[in-house]
Design a protein around this motif. Structure first.
Motif, short mmCIF file in Angstrom:
data_model
loop_
_atom_site.label_atom_id
_atom_site.label_comp_id
_atom_site.label_asym_id
_atom_site.label_seq_id
_atom_site.Cartn_x
_atom_site.Cartn_y
_atom_site.Cartn_z
N UNK A 169 24.42 23.70 53.13
CA UNK A 169 25.31 23.55 54.26
C UNK A 169 26.54 23.34 55.79
N UNK A 170 26.56 24.10 55.88
CA UNK A 170 27.48 24.66 56.60
C UNK A 170 26.26 24.74 58.29
N UNK A 171 24.70 25.03 57.91
CA UNK A 171 23.80 24.86 58.71
C UNK A 171 23.57 23.56 59.22
N UNK A 172 23.21 22.80 58.13
CA UNK A 172 22.94 21.63 58.44
C UNK A 172 24.02 20.54 59.23
N UNK A 173 25.50 21.12 58.67
CA UNK A 173 26.78 20.62 59.89
C UNK A 173 27.10 21.03 61.52
#
Length: 173
Positions: A169-173
């Motif tokens: 999720x953090x890499x998607x942001x």
């Protein structure tokens, strides 16, 4: 006694001091960029995994790419390095040509600050989009054999680095 008045030269135009061949340089560059974008588009959309390319060698096969051996190699490099984001490169080339055409029409001078900001934005776009493609798009059979993910090699490096540091999720942001 009347004083002689000097005529004002048109020094406010940025290209007035340049030789006449410099005026047409941007038009030639626009033509070259559009031609390169059309060639690259045809090469990318007629890509075939069985064609010889940069990422693999094939002996004795007929080239399926509509642009020949050069187009097969070029498409293989773009798809291997950038994945599916390689299809956006012709659009970026056409956009650069349009910017050159508009700069000539509006008689803008070259600014190294604007160029460096746009170049930095292009690098961020490529890193971010290939990383997102690596994490969220299925690679399928439209890419070279050795590519691990839809973002190509750059997406594999960027996406896997961000995924280990920040999670999915953090890499998607």
């Amino acid at each position: 006694m009347a004083q002689a008045r000097r005529r004002k030269k048109k020094a406010d135009k940025p290209f007035s001091n340049q030789p006449p061949t410099f005026h047409n340089l941007r038009e030639v560059m626009v033509f070259i960029l559009v031609t390169a974008a059309v060639f690259l588009t045809i090469a990318l959309f007629s890509y075939d995994q069985t064609d010889p390319g940069w990422s693999h060698a094939v002996s004795g096969s007929e080239i399926q790419n509509k642009t020949g051996t050069a187009g097969a190699w070029l498409a293989d490099v773009f798809l291997y390095v950038l994945g599916y984001i390689g299809y956006a490169i012709p659009l970026l080339i056409i956009y650069c040509g349009w910017r050159l055409f508009e700069a000539k029409r509006q008689q803008k001078v070259f600014s190294s600050l604007h160029f460096s900001i746009r170049f930095f934005g292009l690098v961020i776009f490529i890193l971010g989009s290939t990383g997102l493609a690596w994490g969220h798009i299925y690679a399928g059979v439209g890419l070279p054999f050795e590519v691990r993910g839809a973002g190509g090699v750059i997406g594999d490096v960027t996406g896997s680095y961000l995924n280990t540091r920040t999670g999915h999720h953090g890499s998607s942001l």
